[in-house]
Design an enzyme around this catalytic site. Structure first.
Site: not given
Length: 449
Positions: A229, A231, A85, A258, A162-163, A288
């Site tokens: 994503h 996290y 990516r 991610e 992105n985001e 990531w």
């Protein structure tokens, strides 16, 4: 915030505030495209043009901030990834990646037999980060790249932005996402599109989960995949599996676009469950990130050196259900039944001749499958289990951590078209002795036999 902090905004977005403005520019007049001729969605799965299932196993690479790190594509491939990516900029926040640069990125992906997920990073945290751009601006950027992207449907996925939304009123994510999808299709882009979640990509308020079918239905081709994503929000196995299972049960395609493993002040992500649960559900993931983070704890490779993998990098590439164990190369790079499949320029056969406690002997046969002789070549690969070369004949080796490079001896320096050379070696090993997952010749990936 430092430049790569935007890529890590999922970690800090919980403490930010703002709101997103709706997209406003009108779409170009064009007939909606037919189904993508290459990578496409069917039955909630990402498939290649020949109908084979394709499961992404790869990493993120911050190209737009490190445009000189072109060797990273070969290094990522040599460690076994099948996808990269690539962070790009549409010019709103950082220096715009030009059509010529994006074309070169695509060719590097193809030369290294990687599927290329291209993403605009400028949208990160719009409404909470005052420097961020809109999805509409990102859509215009992709439309401006239409000539570069044309014909690359089998090799490229377009990650719109992105985001693209923070934590304030995340329901506002839906309208601009719908508008961007419709705008790109009306302009004639037929590629599989990837859509990131609100809440700085983590969707902790469930907006993308609730609106995914509506967004999917807005795409006349149906070739759209959602990206979560993961996290610090995803700090327990239950949170991870519940989210993944919602999409699987609904028949909606999903990738972990991610994720990070190291703990920080915001929490301790459950990366092991992310990796193993995705494998058991046949879902893709993209860790990531390769290198160059402002917070180096998230670097997979230290200083862009594939021979200096961090603990996080070792987990992603060599851990249980990691890239070395589960990645499968896209068949567009080697399936003779796929129309337009390019021929590999080289192939490598790796075999173990004998083993003993603490060591083994191996052989590598390098074949030139192209139409012209190869001269003064460099072969690169990575040992997955900490093996260390002790001797090699047929060439001159160098090893830095897991990464190995071999240049030829005088009598192996030229490989005629259709010819081959053999390299023998001895090496030290521990209890495991897994074969390297991938080989590159002069930076171009070779087929393995």
């Amino acid at each position: 915030m430092a430049r790569l902090t935007a890529g890590l905004a999922a970690l800090v977005g919980l403490v930010l505030a703002g709101a997103l403005c709706p997209a406003g520019a009108s779409a170009r007049e064009a007939a909606p495209p037919a189904a993508a001729p290459g990578l496409h969605i069917s039955g909630g799965r990402l498939l290649e043009g020949n109908g084979n299932d394709f499961v992404m196993r790869g990493v993120n690479h911050a190209h737009t901030w490190y445009p000189g790190r072109t060797g990273s594509f070969a290094d990522i491939k040599a460690l076994g990834a099948n996808t990269v990516r690539v962070v790009l900029s549409d010019g709103h926040r950082w220096t715009r990646d030009t059509p010529a640069d994006v074309a070169a990125v695509i060719e590097r992906c193809k030369a290294n037999r990687l599927i290329c997920v291209l993403e605009v990073h400028d949208t990160t945290g719009y409404g909470e980060d005052g420097a961020a751009g809109t999805l509409d601006h990102a859509a215009d950027y992709w439309i401006g790249l239409k000539d570069v992207l044309a014909g690359q449907e089998g090799h490229v996925i377009v990650n719109i932005g992105n985001e693209p939304w923070g934590n304030t009123d995340p329901a506002g994510w839906t309208a601009p996402t719908l508008a961007a999808v419709r705008k790109l299709r009306a302009a004639g882009l037929a590629h599989t599109l990837m859509v990131d979640a609100p809440n700085w990509g983590q969707d902790w308020q469930g907006v993308m989960k609730a609106q995914a079918r509506t967004v999917r239905d807005a795409d006349p081709t149906g070739n759209l995949i959602f990206s979560i994503h993961m996290y610090s929000v995803f700090d327990t196995a239950q949170k991870v599996t519940d989210y993944l299972d919602t999409f699987v049960a609904a028949g909606l395609p999903l990738v972990i676009g991610e994720f990070g493993g190291p703990a920080d002040q915001y929490g301790d992500p459950d990366e092991n469950t992310m990796i193993t649960a995705a494998q058991r559900r046949g879902l893709g993931w993209l860790a990531w990130s390769w290198s160059g983070n402002t917070d180096p704890v998230l670097d997979l490779a230290t200083g862009f050196d594939p021979g200096r993998l961090s603990a996080w990098g070792e987990r992603v590439f060599h851990g249980p259900d990691g890239i070395a164990a589960t990645s499968r190369e896209a068949t567009v790079y080697g399936d003779p039944g796929t129309p337009g499949t390019p021929a590999a320029a080289c192939s490598v056969a790796y075999r173990i001749v004998g083993e003993w406690p603490g060591g083994f002997q191996g052989e590598i046969t390098l074949r030139n499958t192209g139409t012209a002789p190869l001269h003064s070549w460099t072969l690169a690969f990575a040992f997955p289990d900490g093996q260390t070369l002790t001797n090699l004949w047929g060439g001159t080796p160098s090893q830095n951590g897991a990464a190995v490079r071999v240049t030829p001896a005088p009598y192996t320096a030229t490989i005629p078209a259709g010819g081959s050379v053999s390299l023998g070696f001895t090496a030290a090993k521990g209890t495991a002795n897994t074969a390297p997952a991938a080989f590159t010749l002069d930076g171009t990936a070779c087929a393995t036999t």
